[in-house]
Design a protein around this motif. Structure first.
Motif, short mmCIF file in Angstrom:
data_model
loop_
_atom_site.label_atom_id
_atom_site.label_comp_id
_atom_site.label_asym_id
_atom_site.label_seq_id
_atom_site.Cartn_x
_atom_site.Cartn_y
_atom_site.Cartn_z
N UNK A 48 0.80 -1.16 -0.07
CA UNK A 48 0.22 0.05 -0.02
C UNK A 48 0.86 1.22 0.14
N UNK A 49 0.69 2.18 -0.83
CA UNK A 49 1.39 3.55 -0.93
C UNK A 49 1.44 4.08 0.35
N UNK A 50 2.57 4.53 0.64
CA UNK A 50 2.97 5.27 1.88
C UNK A 50 2.59 4.63 3.24
N UNK A 51 2.77 3.19 3.32
CA UNK A 51 2.65 2.42 4.42
C UNK A 51 3.96 1.46 4.51
N UNK A 52 4.52 1.54 5.21
CA UNK A 52 5.86 0.72 5.53
C UNK A 52 5.57 -1.04 5.69
N UNK A 53 4.04 -1.20 6.17
CA UNK A 53 3.91 -2.43 6.41
C UNK A 53 3.30 -3.21 5.21
N UNK A 54 4.06 -4.64 4.63
CA UNK A 54 3.50 -5.22 3.56
C UNK A 54 2.80 -6.46 3.96
N UNK A 55 1.96 -7.02 3.32
CA UNK A 55 1.40 -8.42 3.67
C UNK A 55 2.02 -9.51 2.55
N UNK A 56 2.52 -10.45 3.46
CA UNK A 56 2.86 -11.48 2.38
C UNK A 56 2.28 -12.94 2.83
N UNK A 57 1.35 -13.12 2.14
CA UNK A 57 0.45 -14.43 2.50
C UNK A 57 -0.21 -14.04 3.93
N UNK A 58 -0.55 -13.05 4.08
CA UNK A 58 -1.25 -12.48 5.12
C UNK A 58 -0.63 -12.46 6.48
N UNK A 59 0.88 -12.70 6.35
CA UNK A 59 1.98 -12.11 7.38
C UNK A 59 2.48 -10.59 7.21
N UNK A 60 2.63 -9.97 8.24
CA UNK A 60 3.20 -8.68 7.98
C UNK A 60 4.47 -8.70 8.07
N UNK A 61 5.05 -7.58 6.85
CA UNK A 61 6.43 -7.66 6.70
C UNK A 61 6.88 -6.15 6.76
N UNK A 62 7.79 -5.53 7.29
CA UNK A 62 7.92 -4.17 7.25
C UNK A 62 9.02 -3.85 6.49
N UNK A 63 8.55 -2.79 5.54
CA UNK A 63 9.65 -2.34 4.46
C UNK A 63 10.49 -1.24 5.07
N UNK A 64 11.61 -1.14 4.39
CA UNK A 64 12.48 -0.06 4.87
C UNK A 64 12.23 1.15 4.28
N UNK A 65 11.36 1.22 3.06
CA UNK A 65 10.80 2.49 2.68
C UNK A 65 9.48 2.11 2.19
N UNK A 66 8.68 3.36 1.98
CA UNK A 66 7.22 3.02 1.89
C UNK A 66 7.11 3.12 0.26
N UNK A 67 6.19 2.39 -0.29
CA UNK A 67 5.89 2.57 -1.62
C UNK A 67 5.26 3.95 -2.12
#
Length: 475
Positions: free
Chosen positions: A89-108
């Motif tokens: 999701x744009x401007x969010x540092x958290x992504x979902x990989x198979x419903x597991x939360x993964x934190x990004x180093x930079x936001x989309x």
């Protein structure tokens, strides 16, 4: 297996995050996956945001066939491959990989109406090997598994087909021995050419790694050979990218015949020249290894993001030119006195300067660029025409090939003309540009798209090349 497959596919959509000094867009950056460059759409660039390199996600939709959904309201990108799902999701540092939360180093982010995303979490989660060439601004992505995947169009399954790309890390020459340091074992293909005398070392499925020697922005380089009177030049280049291949050329001084031997190990290739210190060469022990090879470069016009012109039925010129060029290649491969080099063998886009540079670097004898014409506003326009640029050798080549092509196609003879096209103007050898016929003419197109018509065109081009080179006298 599915997890590995998704990682491979996803690696095409993102760019690895590396610290870089500037926050400006990296306009000249490249992304190379297992030796193949990812072509970005026009006006879309790799971006450097807060010391993280990011790539537009729209490349996903344009380059691959798996499912990508964009929700404008939530500004969410969802990528699905079989049962695997990745959600950003744009401007969010958290992504979902198979419903597991993964934190990004930079936001989309959205830049120039395009979503750009980082890749660090992809490399960490999906197992990609990455490296960064800061000099030439090239990101290398390599699959850790030894095989690449390709889609089986009939079943939708994925099959392993291609070995992972090897890397050249250093090239040195001393005491008439070339030493090539590799990251793993490679079997070279070595041949000789003359006028001038050269030893050519091709390294299949190989690219440049963290080279000790310099490489320019076009992936070319040279060694200093001033201390070796028998050697005029040693140059190396990323000769092709589809598949990847490094070529090293040793050019000799006034040596009419040469001998060589080579040996390989797990991390080195040694090529030994049978050339004495004063530049003389002993008589070859195996005369069959020395050839009078003529180098012919075949250029299928356009390709990749450049479709060329379109025909009356919306057929793309790039598809016609490649089909004919591959038939020309197949015929020339049967000629032991001719070495055929293609500017492209798949639907990729080498730029015009890259096509010219390839032919000039090879000191080719002949350059033939294949095209199809189209004038949709004048569907009655028909015929075959051939272009050259000023030089007498190009005019001679144009006359010979045109004669055979007109006879083979049976279309109106539109003549041999002087044309100011870059690929025939900037090349240094006999060079022609062929307009086989008009895709916008229903009669021309029927012939040009038929198997028999393409075979006839290819044979005519080959007959013309052979007659010009004196390989065989064609009546």
């Amino acid at each position: 297996m599915k997890r590995i497959l998704l990682s491979i596919l996803l690696s095409l959509f993102f760019v690895i995050v590396f610290p870089i000094e500037s926050n400006a867009a990296a306009d000249n950056s490249k992304i190379i996956l297992d030796g193949q460059e990812l072509i970005l759409p026009d006006k879309v660039q790799v971006a450097n945001v807060n010391k993280s390199v990011m790539i537009p996600i729209r490349v996903v939709a344009e380059s691959l066939k798996f499912k990508v959904d964009w929700d404008q309201k939530s500004r969410n990108v969802k990528i699905q491959q079989n049962a695997r799902t990745l959600s950003l999701t744009v401007d969010q540092k958290e992504a979902l990989v198979d419903n597991n939360i993964v934190e990004l180093n930079n936001t989309p982010l959205i830049m120039n109406n395009t979503v750009v995303v980082p890749i660090r979490f992809v490399s960490e989660q999906m197992g990609l090997e990455v490296s960064w060439d800061n000099t030439d601004k090239i990101v290398y992505l390599t699959r850790k598994n030894s095989e690449a995947s390709s889609e089986n169009s009939s079943t939708g399954t994925v099959q392993d087909t291609t070995s992972s790309v090897k890397r050249v890390n250093e090239i040195n020459f001393s005491s008439n021995q070339l030493v090539i340091a590799m990251d793993s074992s490679v079997t070279p293909v070595i041949s000789t050419l003359n006028n001038p005398d050269r030893v050519v070392i091709d390294l299949p499925n190989t690219t440049f790694g963290n080279m000790a020697q310099s490489i320019d922005s076009s992936s070319n380089g040279k060694l200093d050979v001033s201390a070796f009177p028998a050697v005029a030049d040693i140059r190396y280049s990323l000769f092709s990218r589809d598949p990847d291949q490094v070529r090293i050329v040793i050019e000799l001084v006034d040596v009419p015949a040469i001998g060589f031997s080579y040996e390989t190990s797990a991390d080195k290739i040694l090529v030994n020249l049978n050339v004495t210190g004063d530049g003389a060469a002993p008589a070859p022990q195996n005369p069959a290894s020395y050839s009078e090879t003529k180098v012919v470069v075949i250029d299928p016009g356009h390709g990749g993001k450049d479709p060329g012109t379109t025909g009356i039925n919306n057929y793309k010129e790039k598809d016609f030119t490649l089909a004919v060029a591959l038939k020309v290649q197949a015929l020339l491969l049967q000629e032991p006195e001719i070495e055929v080099i293609m500017t492209r063998e798949t639907d990729v886009y080498p730029t015009r300067p890259e096509r010219v540079q390839l032919a000039n670097q090879l000191n080719a004898n002949v350059f033939v660029s294949i095209h199809g014409n189209s004038v949709l506003s004048s569907p009655q326009t028909t015929g075959t025409e051939t272009f050259y640029y000023q030089r007498s050798d190009s005019k001679e080549l144009a006359d010979v090939i045109h004669k055979h092509l007109v006879a083979a196609m049976g279309l109106k003879d539109r003549g041999v003309k002087n044309g100011n096209y870059e690929v025939i103007r900037e090349t240094k050898m006999a060079a022609v540009l062929l307009e086989v016929g008009f895709l916008s003419n229903i009669y021309d197109e029927e012939i040009m798209l038929s198997e028999s018509g393409q075979n006839a065109a290819a044979q005519a081009i080959v007959d013309g090349i052979k007659e010009y080179l004196g390989v065989v006298q064609v009546p």
